[in-house]
Design a protein around this motif. Structure first.
Motif, PDB file in Angstrom:
ATOM      1  N   PRO A  92       0.693  -1.022  -0.011  1.00  7.52           N
ATOM      2  CA  PRO A  92       0.148   0.009  -0.091  1.00  7.52           C
ATOM      3  C   PRO A  92       0.879   1.237   0.051  1.00  7.52           C
ATOM      4  CG  PRO A  92      -1.029  -1.762   1.370  1.00  7.52           C
ATOM      5  CD  PRO A  92       0.084  -2.541   0.899  1.00  7.52           C
ATOM      6  N   LEU A 103       1.004   6.139   6.324  1.00 15.74           N
ATOM      7  CA  LEU A 103      -0.084   5.468   5.957  1.00 15.74           C
ATOM      8  C   LEU A 103      -0.874   4.867   6.980  1.00 15.74           C
ATOM      9  CD1 LEU A 103      -1.293   5.514   3.052  1.00 15.74           C
ATOM     10  CD2 LEU A 103      -0.253   3.280   2.857  1.00 15.74           C
ATOM     11  N   LEU A 129      -2.360   6.975  10.542  1.00 12.14           N
ATOM     12  CA  LEU A 129      -3.395   7.898  10.262  1.00 12.14           C
ATOM     13  C   LEU A 129      -4.919   7.494  10.452  1.00 12.14           C
ATOM     14  CD1 LEU A 129      -4.343  10.703   9.428  1.00 12.14           C
ATOM     15  CD2 LEU A 129      -4.473  10.116   7.074  1.00 12.14           C
ATOM     16  N   PRO A 130      -5.047   6.305   9.747  1.00 13.23           N
ATOM     17  CA  PRO A 130      -6.503   5.747   9.885  1.00 13.23           C
ATOM     18  C   PRO A 130      -6.458   5.261  11.450  1.00 13.23           C
ATOM     19  CG  PRO A 130      -5.503   4.746   8.182  1.00 13.23           C
ATOM     20  CD  PRO A 130      -4.460   5.645   8.552  1.00 13.23           C
ATOM     21  N   ARG A 174      13.547  13.065  -0.328  1.00 11.89           N
ATOM     22  CA  ARG A 174      13.063  13.434  -1.798  1.00 11.89           C
ATOM     23  C   ARG A 174      11.477  14.285  -1.350  1.00 11.89           C
ATOM     24  NH1 ARG A 174      15.652  10.454  -5.715  1.00 11.89           N
ATOM     25  NH2 ARG A 174      16.406   8.558  -5.152  1.00 11.89           N
ATOM     26  N   GLU A 209       8.658  14.780  -2.992  1.00 11.31           N
ATOM     27  CA  GLU A 209       7.398  14.295  -3.041  1.00 11.31           C
ATOM     28  C   GLU A 209       7.155  13.130  -1.899  1.00 11.31           C
ATOM     29  OE1 GLU A 209       9.777  11.923  -6.075  1.00 11.31           O
ATOM     30  OE2 GLU A 209      10.052  14.018  -5.036  1.00 11.31           O
ATOM     31  N   LEU A 244       3.770  14.067   0.705  1.00 11.22           N
ATOM     32  CA  LEU A 244       2.858  13.040   0.895  1.00 11.22           C
ATOM     33  C   LEU A 244       2.680  12.786   2.309  1.00 11.22           C
ATOM     34  CD1 LEU A 244       0.844  10.859   0.070  1.00 11.22           C
ATOM     35  CD2 LEU A 244       2.457   9.322  -0.537  1.00 11.22           C
ATOM     36  N   GLN A 296       0.736  15.466   3.950  1.00  9.98           N
ATOM     37  CA  GLN A 296      -0.892  15.184   3.687  1.00  9.98           C
ATOM     38  C   GLN A 296      -1.570  13.947   4.361  1.00  9.98           C
ATOM     39  OE1 GLN A 296      -1.843  14.646  -0.723  1.00  9.98           O
ATOM     40  NE2 GLN A 296      -0.233  15.983  -1.261  1.00  9.98           N
ATOM     41  N   LEU A 297      -0.485  13.220   5.012  1.00 10.40           N
ATOM     42  CA  LEU A 297      -0.960  11.940   5.673  1.00 10.40           C
ATOM     43  C   LEU A 297      -0.995  12.276   7.081  1.00 10.40           C
ATOM     44  CD1 LEU A 297       0.489   9.102   3.694  1.00 10.40           C
ATOM     45  CD2 LEU A 297      -1.757   9.678   3.853  1.00 10.40           C
ATOM     46  N   LEU A 328       7.302   3.858  -8.596  1.00  9.30           N
ATOM     47  CA  LEU A 328       5.979   5.138  -8.984  1.00  9.30           C
ATOM     48  C   LEU A 328       5.953   5.691  -7.413  1.00  9.30           C
ATOM     49  CD1 LEU A 328       3.477   2.619 -10.158  1.00  9.30           C
ATOM     50  CD2 LEU A 328       5.020   4.003 -11.694  1.00  9.30           C
ATOM     51  N   LYS A 329       6.058   7.104  -7.539  1.00  5.71           N
ATOM     52  CA  LYS A 329       5.870   7.955  -6.468  1.00  5.71           C
ATOM     53  C   LYS A 329       4.703   8.689  -6.391  1.00  5.71           C
ATOM     54  CE  LYS A 329       8.976   5.878  -4.290  1.00  5.71           C
ATOM     55  NZ  LYS A 329       8.589   4.776  -3.443  1.00  5.71           N
ATOM     56  N   LEU A 330       4.542   9.551  -5.532  1.00  9.81           N
ATOM     57  CA  LEU A 330       3.385  10.676  -5.520  1.00  9.81           C
ATOM     58  C   LEU A 330       3.390  11.700  -6.596  1.00  9.81           C
ATOM     59  CD1 LEU A 330       1.256  11.993  -3.561  1.00  9.81           C
ATOM     60  CD2 LEU A 330       2.999  13.628  -3.025  1.00  9.81           C
ATOM     61  N   THR A 331       1.969  11.734  -7.210  1.00 13.35           N
ATOM     62  CA  THR A 331       2.023  12.855  -8.199  1.00 13.35           C
ATOM     63  C   THR A 331       1.170  14.048  -7.348  1.00 13.35           C
ATOM     64  OG1 THR A 331      -0.102  11.943  -8.849  1.00 13.35           O
ATOM     65  CG2 THR A 331       1.947  11.138 -10.342  1.00 13.35           C
ATOM     66  N   CYS A 357      -1.687  15.152  -7.981  1.00 19.14           N
ATOM     67  CA  CYS A 357      -3.111  15.355  -8.076  1.00 19.14           C
ATOM     68  C   CYS A 357      -3.638  14.595  -6.949  1.00 19.14           C
ATOM     69  CB  CYS A 357      -3.537  14.757  -9.433  1.00 19.14           C
ATOM     70  SG  CYS A 357      -3.098  13.068  -9.884  1.00 19.14           S
ATOM     71  N   ILE A 358      -2.829  13.604  -6.182  1.00 14.59           N
ATOM     72  CA  ILE A 358      -3.878  13.001  -5.000  1.00 14.59           C
ATOM     73  C   ILE A 358      -3.547  13.951  -3.543  1.00 14.59           C
ATOM     74  CG2 ILE A 358      -3.536  10.779  -6.062  1.00 14.59           C
ATOM     75  CD1 ILE A 358      -1.674  10.159  -3.677  1.00 14.59           C
TER      76      ILE A 358
END
Lengths: 351, 351
Positions: free
Chosen positions: A84, A122, A125-126, A140, A142, A146, A149-150, A345-348, A350-351
């Motif tokens: 995840p 990740l 937070l929940p 980095r 990005e 993130l 944001q979390l 693949l890392k954060l873009t 748009c999320i």
């Protein structure tokens, strides 16, 4: 039960990083036979994990393997970046967060070059756990975005990876908070050991198991997982463990003069579990190999063309295999487990 | 065997997009009982897939599920973005590439808003299949960059998603190449149906199964997977299928005046399998729901806080659930399958 790897003293299974003597801790393995459950995710190994009560989410995956012949060697890539948060660290995080929830711990401190903190954010937070993430200025951008944001409180530290570690520890102590560094946390290794369980179920025991090795959380997890399988009578032999290190940051291999700054996830020159790693190398008749930046680049490019979109730190295992195969240390006909640890693949934005 | 959904004519299992009558095709399900193999990846369902001979790599994963109570409804999220290319499309791609390899097809044409082409490029490069990817100018730049890095020949088209589809089809015809659009390809649906098989093994049959629905590859895959399980005597009832569409691009729901441009993966106003989808809705007593851009944003934010880093198109299933729960169409006490289809982590420049 936790057991000190230096003095042998035991502790109950609460959250704790070190023995009073300063030694490192491991969770004692269960004494019964290997009994995977019917789940098709990490809960498959719940009977062998110190997780009871609340199950944190998201739940880490069982990751696929892909076998490729590399010059007569059977290379089994394990796609452990398909988790995840985009790295194998979710396994250790998940077990750790379960333990923190069990104990009602609601605020913690962590230091990381990026992936460990991202993984922790990740899951915390929940779970309603507040995270203070200590990172260096060269983490980095990005990843830091993130993290924020979390809901993580990001603390920047001016210094190298070891300085970040020290500052985080001080902050936790000054503020009476729980420090959850994966460098020492015995529950983290309980999560990473499941890679060995899965590999065993997926194709058996390889002759060699390679791991990108900085703090040693994956390396020691593989060791512990295969050791538990042997103790449970499932397997006779343990793979020879191969610690793959980044040149310039070696703790087990001889230190090179040129730094591999691409493999930032393992740029850890003085890991606190060094003695544990030495023991694992010795016990498994293991090997250490160091890879340069250009070797890492070459391996990364090969992996992409083979369909594996991973980050540079993940590519060192392939570079290490190439090096050891070339000098005959890993002979033709061998089977080799190569966990791929972090997503490319890392954060873009748009999320 | 392939069977036309319009006239019933059958064909041998070679690569083919349509019946001679213009109707769409499905692979006929196997006639024996459900028999998952011991694999812990998509090969688990090989007995039920038209894949023989060469196994393409990387191998798609079995993805974890996470259950969350949402206002008395049991929401089962399936993390299908944890696939090698970052989307559920890898399932369909993998079966398709296996079929192309079996037939020795070495050059193909595909059109996509991004994810399908990315998935295809990742599997076709190691398979040695040359890919012409047709995309529109507004395809996200990082996706196009990665396509090129993976060896695809990118053809830009000035026009909307339907124009891209037409141009790709023309190019394939003019150059005598195989056109592999997932919009029609029956082998693609064979891959996506495995989501239903996994969900069944993971928690049984949900009351409702939601899918972001543009071309319908996931929607129809769920339908076919559950239908096969029923035919094999494993289950009695099939979930009510819910097509979640993007406002402004509805093909099944009533067309709204305001476009949801965030859910770009399902911005397909005239899908060629529309009749198949209508049949699935009718047969399962299904529902259609359309979600707006702001509803998609809200759901995306909720998902991030729950630990699911997905792209906007994936978030529509949650927004759809909220809408249907609010008007009582999905009552309290229901269980609902919500596949999360695409990763929010995308290409960074360093790989």
């Amino acid at each position: 039960m936790l057991r000190c790897s230096r003095c042998g003293r035991t502790y109950p299974e609460t959250f704790r990083l070190r023995c009073d003597c300063g030694g490192t801790l491991f969770v004692e393995g269960r004494e019964f036979g290997f009994s995977p459950s019917g789940y098709l995710d990490i809960r498959r190994y719940l009977p062998h994990l110190p997780v009871k009560g609340i199950i944190p989410f998201p739940v880490p995956a069982i990751t696929p393997t892909s076998e490729i012949d590399i010059g007569g060697i059977k290379a089994v890539f394990k796609l452990d970046y398909l988790q995840p948060s985009g790295s194998f660290k979710d396994r250790g995080t998940w077990v750790t967060v379960a333990k923190l929830l069990e104990e009602g711990i609601g605020e913690v401190v962590l230091d990381s070059s990026g992936n460990a903190a991202l993984s922790f954010a990740l899951y915390s937070l929940p779970a309603g756990i507040k995270l203070h993430a200590f990172v260096s200025y060269d983490t980095r951008r990005e990843k830091v975005l993130l993290l924020q944001q979390l809901g993580a409180v990001v603390h920047y530290v001016d210094g190298d990876r070891m300085t970040v570690h020290d500052r985080a520890m001080e902050y936790a102590e000054e503020n009476g908070l729980t420090y959850v560094t994966h460098w020492l946390n015995p529950y983290f290794i309980e999560g990473t050991k499941t890679i060995a369980f899965e590999a065993f179920e997926q194709f058996g025991v390889p002759d060699y198991a390679l791991a990108p090795t900085g703090s040693g959380t994956l390396f020691l997890g593989l060791w512990k997982g295969f050791k538990e399988l042997r103790k449970m009578g499932e397997i006779d032999k343990i793979p020879r463990l191969v610690a793959v290190q980044a040149s310039g940051y070696e703790s087990l291999c001889e230190r090179s003069p040129f730094a591999n700054s691409l493999a930032d996830g393992i740029a850890i020159p003085r890991p606190p579990r060094l003695e544990d790693m030495k023991k694992a190398l010795k016990e498994t008749n293991g090997l250490c190999v160091s890879v340069s930046q250009s070797e890492t680049e070459g391996a990364l490019s090969w992996l992409k063309r083979a369909g594996f979109l991973v980050e540079p730190t993940s590519a060192v295992v392939l570079a290490g295999l190439w090096n050891l195969a070339e000098i005959g240390e890993i002979p033709e006909g061998s089977s080799v487990l190569l966990p791929l640890t972090g997503s490319g693949l890392k954060l873009t934005q748009c999320i």
